[in-house]
Design an enzyme around this catalytic site. Sequence first.
Site, short mmCIF file in Angstrom:
data_model
loop_
_atom_site.label_atom_id
_atom_site.label_comp_id
_atom_site.label_asym_id
_atom_site.label_seq_id
_atom_site.Cartn_x
_atom_site.Cartn_y
_atom_site.Cartn_z
NE ARG A 1 21.42 21.95 29.25
CZ ARG A 1 20.76 21.36 30.06
NH1 ARG A 1 19.32 21.45 29.76
NH2 ARG A 1 21.06 20.38 31.23
CG HIS B 1 19.28 29.09 35.45
ND1 HIS B 1 17.74 28.80 35.78
CD2 HIS B 1 19.95 27.94 35.98
CE1 HIS B 1 17.81 27.87 36.44
NE2 HIS B 1 18.96 27.31 36.64
CG HIS C 1 21.75 26.22 42.62
ND1 HIS C 1 20.67 25.57 42.03
CD2 HIS C 1 21.10 27.00 43.73
CE1 HIS C 1 19.72 25.50 42.81
NE2 HIS C 1 19.88 26.33 43.90
C1 LIG Z 1 19.19 19.12 23.77
O1 LIG Z 1 19.36 17.50 23.73
C2 LIG Z 1 19.78 17.15 22.25
C3 LIG Z 1 19.78 15.89 22.19
O2 LIG Z 1 20.20 14.95 23.75
C4 LIG Z 1 21.13 17.67 22.01
O3 LIG Z 1 21.62 17.31 20.69
C5 LIG Z 1 21.02 19.12 21.98
O4 LIG Z 1 22.31 19.78 21.63
C6 LIG Z 1 20.45 19.71 23.49
N1 LIG Z 1 20.24 21.27 23.55
C7 LIG Z 1 20.60 21.97 24.38
C8 LIG Z 1 20.43 23.19 24.33
O5 LIG Z 1 21.56 21.56 25.03
#
Ligand SMILES: *[C@@H]1O[C@H](CO)[C@@H](O)[C@H](O)[C@H]1NC(C)=O
Length: 150
Positions: free
Chosen positions: A37, A39, A141
Site C-alpha cells: 500500500r 510503496h 519495509h
Molecule cells: C483507507 O482507509 C479507509 C477507511 O479506513 C478504507 O476504507 C480504505 O480501504 C483504505 N484505503 C487503502 C488504500 O488502504
Amino acid sequence: MYPRAPHAALLLFLLLTLVLSLVVEDHKESAYEKFQRQHVDEDSPSPYDDAYCTQRMQAKNMTQRTCKIINTFIHAALPSIDDICTGAGNNTHDNYYYSYSDFNVTDCTFVSGSPPKECMYSARFNTQKICIACTENLPVHYGPVSQCRP
Ligand SMILES: *[C@@H]1O[C@H](CO)[C@@H](O)[C@H](O)[C@H]1NC(C)=O
Ligand SMILES: *[C@@H]1O[C@H](CO)[C@@H](O)[C@H](O)[C@H]1NC(C)=O
Ligand SMILES: *[C@@H]1O[C@H](CO)[C@@H](O)[C@H](O)[C@H]1NC(C)=O
C-alpha cells in the site's frame, strides 16, 4: 434475584454478539500488505510530480492523522521487488537487502498543510538501487539507501 430465563437469554445474546463481532472484524493488514500500500505503484502513469504525490499519499491513507513526512513509491511490478529478498539483492546486514538493479522511484516529501485532506507534497523522481527489509522472503519495509550500509 433475576428470573432464570431472561438471564440465559441475555447470556446467549452476548455470546452471539461476540461471535458476530469476531466474524465481522476488519482484516488486519499484514506487514507485506502495508508495504504494498505504501510503496508499490506499478500502474500510475507519469508524470510523477507534486500533484501525483499529493493525490497518492492521501489515497493510500498516509495523511489520516498526520501527514507522513516522507514516503517513496516504487514504479515496478511486485514480483520484481519481492525478488530482491531472494537473490536479486545483496543481504547487507540483518534483514536488509540492497537491489542489484535500478528501480524507478518517486520520493514524496511533505511540504505543508494538515491532515486528513490538505497535506501537500513535493515529488522527486529517481532511478536508483533500492534498500528494503524482508521478513520470510517478503518485503516489509522500504528504507533510505543509507539503511543498507552495514
Ligand atoms: C483507507 O482507509 C479507509 C477507511 O479506513 C478504507 O476504507 C480504505 O480501504 C483504505 N484505503 C487503502 C488504500 O488502504
Ligand atoms: C554486499 O554487501 C556487503 C556488505 O555491505 C558488501 O561488503 C559487499 O561488497 C556487497 N556485495 C555486492 C556484490 O554488492
Ligand atoms: C524507468 O522509467 C523510464 C521512463 O521514465 C523507462 O524508460 C525505464 O525503462 C524505467 N526503468 C526501470 C528500471 O523501470
